[in-house]
Every structure is written in C-alpha cells, then in structure tokens.
Design an enzyme around this catalytic site. Structure first.
Site, mmCIF file in Angstrom:
data_model
loop_
_atom_site.group_PDB
_atom_site.id
_atom_site.type_symbol
_atom_site.label_atom_id
_atom_site.label_comp_id
_atom_site.label_asym_id
_atom_site.label_seq_id
_atom_site.Cartn_x
_atom_site.Cartn_y
_atom_site.Cartn_z
ATOM 1 N N ARG A 99 16.401 31.037 25.449
ATOM 2 C CA ARG A 99 16.548 31.487 24.063
ATOM 3 C C ARG A 99 16.613 33.006 23.971
ATOM 4 O O ARG A 99 17.177 33.547 23.019
ATOM 5 C CB ARG A 99 15.414 30.929 23.218
ATOM 6 C CG ARG A 99 14.016 31.438 23.548
ATOM 7 C CD ARG A 99 12.929 30.512 23.059
ATOM 8 N NE ARG A 99 12.921 29.249 23.807
ATOM 9 C CZ ARG A 99 12.117 28.225 23.550
ATOM 10 N NH1 ARG A 99 11.242 28.309 22.565
ATOM 11 N NH2 ARG A 99 12.167 27.134 24.271
ATOM 12 N N LYS A 113 7.806 27.373 37.653
ATOM 13 C CA LYS A 113 7.920 25.922 37.557
ATOM 14 C C LYS A 113 7.347 25.266 38.813
ATOM 15 O O LYS A 113 7.276 25.886 39.889
ATOM 16 C CB LYS A 113 9.391 25.511 37.444
ATOM 17 C CG LYS A 113 10.098 25.890 36.164
ATOM 18 C CD LYS A 113 11.553 25.441 36.227
ATOM 19 C CE LYS A 113 12.338 25.799 34.982
ATOM 20 N NZ LYS A 113 11.943 25.005 33.820
#
Length: 461
Positions: free
Chosen positions: A314, A240
């Site tokens: 996820r 990120k």
C-alpha cells in the site's frame, strides 16, 4: 503450444458436446459399432470427460465431450478445456451441442488449455487445436489469451529472474511492441522526483526501486492502471515465516495483471488514453531497510506511521496513485496482491473490488459474469476510516486488531487516489493453488477480462 485458433480444415475432427441427459438420444441415432464402442467405454457424458471414436482402422474420427448438466456447470468454468487437455495432438472443431451463450467462454478456455510455463524445463499444455466456433470473435479471444499468457509468465518467473529490473524490461518490451511511450524513474531519482515511499520500501534491495510510467493513445477518455510490482516480499524487518514467504514471487501479480490488460487494450486499439504506473521494488532486509515506527512522508504530503514493514504494498501504491490522480483521469484502477484478509473473505478464485461508484459496480459485475471472470464487491466502509489514524501521523499503514484488513487497506489507498477521478481497487490473489481447466497451478490473471469487457460502458467508448 500456440494459443491461437486453427484454420478451418476438412480434416478437423468433429467434437460432439453432449449433456448427460442428451447422450441416450444421440446414441440411438448412431450406427451400431459406435453405440457399442460408447457403451463399452463407460462414457456417460460426465462434465469434462471425453471419448475418442475411431474408424475401422483405429483412426479417430470424432470426439464426444461430456457437458454434464447445467447445475454441474455452475460449479466451474472452461469445461471444454478439460476435454482439450485429454485429447491427442490434432485439429478439432465443435460439431454440435455447445450452447450458443457458452461458445465464447469455452473457445477461450480451449485456447488457455495450451498454456504451460516451460522456461526452466520442458513443459507442454494441450496440443489439441480448435477451429474457432461459428459466431465467436476469434481475433479478440486470441488477444485476450496472449494477455493472459503474459500475466502468467511474469508471475510464474521467480524473483532471481523477475526483479525490478526485469519487470521494467517486460514493460519496455510491451511498450515497444505497441508503440507506447515509457519513462522509468530509478533509485535516488525517486527522491528527487518526490516518490519517497517507493524509495523507502525498495532501498534495501540489491536492485534499486523504480517507478515505471507507460503511456499510449492520443484520443478518447483517460484510463490509469496502477499495478503493485513487489517482485519479492520478505516482509522486511517484520520478517515473514518461510511458509508465507514461499509464494512471494507472485507479489508483483498486480503489475503482471495490468500489463496483461494493457496488452489487450492496445492490441484491440480501444479509443482511450492509457497510462500504466508500476512501482517495482523488492521488500528486503538490510542495514538501510525502513523500520517499524518510522514515519514516512508520501508524495501527497500525508505522513504514514509504519507499524508493520510487511504492509509495504500500500505504501508503494500510494505514491503511484497520487501521481495518477494528479492527471485527473476519467477512471483509475489499482490491482494488487495486497492482503491475506481478502483471501480469507472470498478465497482464491474471486477478485474482490472496491468502489464508491454504484453504476461502475453494476457494470463490472455484469461484465464479469459474461466473460467468466468472477469478481465480488467489498465496501469502502467509511466507519473504519478512524482505524487508519494513529494519532502520531496522518495514517497508519497496518491498523491493529486484525479486523477488516482488506477494507482498511483499500481505504488507505483511497486517501491517495483522492476525489479527482473515479477510482476502483482490486485486491487479487494472482495464483491458482491447484490445477483446474484452463488454469494450471501457478500464476493466473484475475479481473482483467472483466475490466476489458466493462471498459466500453465505463468510459463510453
């Protein structure tokens, strides 16, 4: 400051809740000195504004709490919390003017106005304590406030003090306080017990990954809560930027929220069998970090191509959901700070949820309205299932194209929840980007109060 109601007292200062249109009539019935004081102050009954009324010696003897208009109140919630935050330390009681259907919401908001996060410096919320208004369920609201405090404290704590080990300890402390059982699978034992994707995501971190498994209750229907516990998310090798990494201490907001909800359920003694599953990891960068292009085999046996290591939540949820589904619970819920797409869709205040169960959606939406914990249904849109299938593996963890990201993430999770139980997924934000009444800037629970309100109808308890 304590987040409990004050005992009834003859010294409690009365609070008169006044809509703007009701102020003139109220004033006409007051003694001249009070009329002069209110008019000189410029108080108009504006929403969230307050005015202390003193006696001849300057001691406060009453409070006027502006309640605006019904249309204005639609644009927010917990309006009396703004009043509470402006009042000096003391004990207060609602004297009149508060609509009966708003008493629960405003009483809870007053409790929540006392919250502050003071672990690292002195910080205080409102010190104005309220006598519980007549007709509200005071013990229940105090339990809800305590669960919300737990959620906020966990989210607000930075990752150096809230890594996987500390999150495990928070769960252990909660279990001990309610007589719940807890089992934690750590490190290489995750591979031995078939939680390969939890291990893969967390193996590069300084603290080993783990799966927290807490159970409580012996009778009633079964409820499984699965919370994303990514204690910090660098994005992994798909690193990120500093801008987007700055808030990633909150990436365990799903875990914090289910722990807060679990506290509410256990404290209220709901007649159900509760299981809380939290995959607790850090998504870090090291020589053994999982890579773009890797193909992982999940607990369920489905293979997953990794097209972005920053879509890690996820993956850890998938193994936990597969475990939860094996027990065929009556209801399984997952809560996660999962996608930026959900924030683009509904902003920071709403909790989007996904379900195939129409009755559940109706019940949950109605409950959310009753307790001022807004939710919004998004679809499990079956035509997007094809986007999850990369051809080289059963599933793609980050479908290309950028469209419908919250939906494709939810569809991914549904593959692991399976058809053995009713399943609902919440893609929450877990953060208040600016201070609002009863919700200071920082970590915040989302969806938990709505779920607590809906559970009796959802589970028939």
């Amino acid at each position: 400051m304590t987040m409990t109601f004050a005992a009834a007292s003859s010294d409690a200062i009365p609070v008169h809740v006044l809509e703007s249109d009701a102020l003139p009539a109220w004033l006409e019935a007051q003694p001249t000195p009070v009329q002069n004081w209110v008019r000189a102050s410029g108080f108009k009954g504006s929403l969230g504004k307050s005015l202390l009324i003193p006696d001849a010696n300057g001691k406060p003897v009453a409070v006027l709490a502006g309640y605006g208009s019904a249309d204005q109140r639609k644009r927010g919630r917990f309006h009396l919390a703004a009043v509470a935050a402006a009042l000096p330390e003391g004990i207060y009681r609602i004297a009149d003017g508060l609509p009966e259907d708003m008493a629960q919401e405003e009483a809870l908001g007053w409790l929540l106005s006392a919250y502050s996060f003071g672990r690292y410096h002195k910080s205080h919320g409102s010190s104005a304590r309220l006598v519980a208004p007549e007709g509200v369920d005071a013990p229940r609201l105090e339990v809800i406030a305590a669960g919300e405090r737990l959620t906020r404290d966990l989210i607000n704590t930075p990752a150096n003090d809230m890594g996987p080990r500390a999150l495990e300890q928070a769960a252990r402390d909660l279990a001990a306080s309610h007589g719940a059982s807890i089992k934690v699978t750590v490190g290489e034992d995750l591979l031995a017990q078939n939680f390969p994707m939890i291990h893969a995501v967390g193996r590069a971190a300084a603290q080993p990954p783990r799966l927290i498994d807490m159970t409580w209750g012996d009778t009633g229907p079964s409820l499984v809560l699965v919370g994303k516990g990514v204690c910090f998310d660098t994005g992994g090798l798909d690193l990120k930027s500093s801008t987007t990494m700055g808030l990633m201490k909150k990436d365990m907001g799903g875990a914090a929220t289910v722990l807060g909800l679990a506290h509410m359920i256990m404290s209220l003694g709901l007649n159900l069998r509760l299981r809380v599953l939290i995959p607790a990891v850090e998504n870090s960068v090291s020589s053994n970090a999982f890579r773009p292009g890797d193909i992982l085999t999940s607990r369920k046996g489905l293979t997953v191509e990794i097209n972005n290591t920053d879509a890690e939540g996820r993956l850890v949820l998938a193994d936990a959901l597969a475990l939860g589904a094996e027990g065929q619970p009556d209801l399984m819920l997952s809560m996660a700070t999962l996608t930026g797409a959900a924030r683009v869709a509904v902003g920071p205040d709403l909790s989007p949820f996904f379900t195939d169960d129409e009755a559940l959606a109706t019940s949950l939406s109605a409950a959310a309205t009753r307790v001022a914990d807004p939710v919004w249904r998004l679809p499990f849109w079956d035509p997007y299932e094809a986007d999850l299938e990369p051809g080289i593996a059963d599933l793609d963890n980050a479908p290309k194209g950028g469209f419908g990201g919250a939906i494709t993430a939810a569809l991914f999770l549904r593959r692991f929840a399976g058809d053995a139980c009713r399943y609902t997924h919440f893609d929450i934000y877990g953060w208040s980007p600016s201070s609002k009444p009863a919700r200071p800037k920082g970590g915040v629970g989302m969806g938990a109060r709505a779920l607590l309100e809906a559970l009796p109808e959802l589970l028939g308890i």
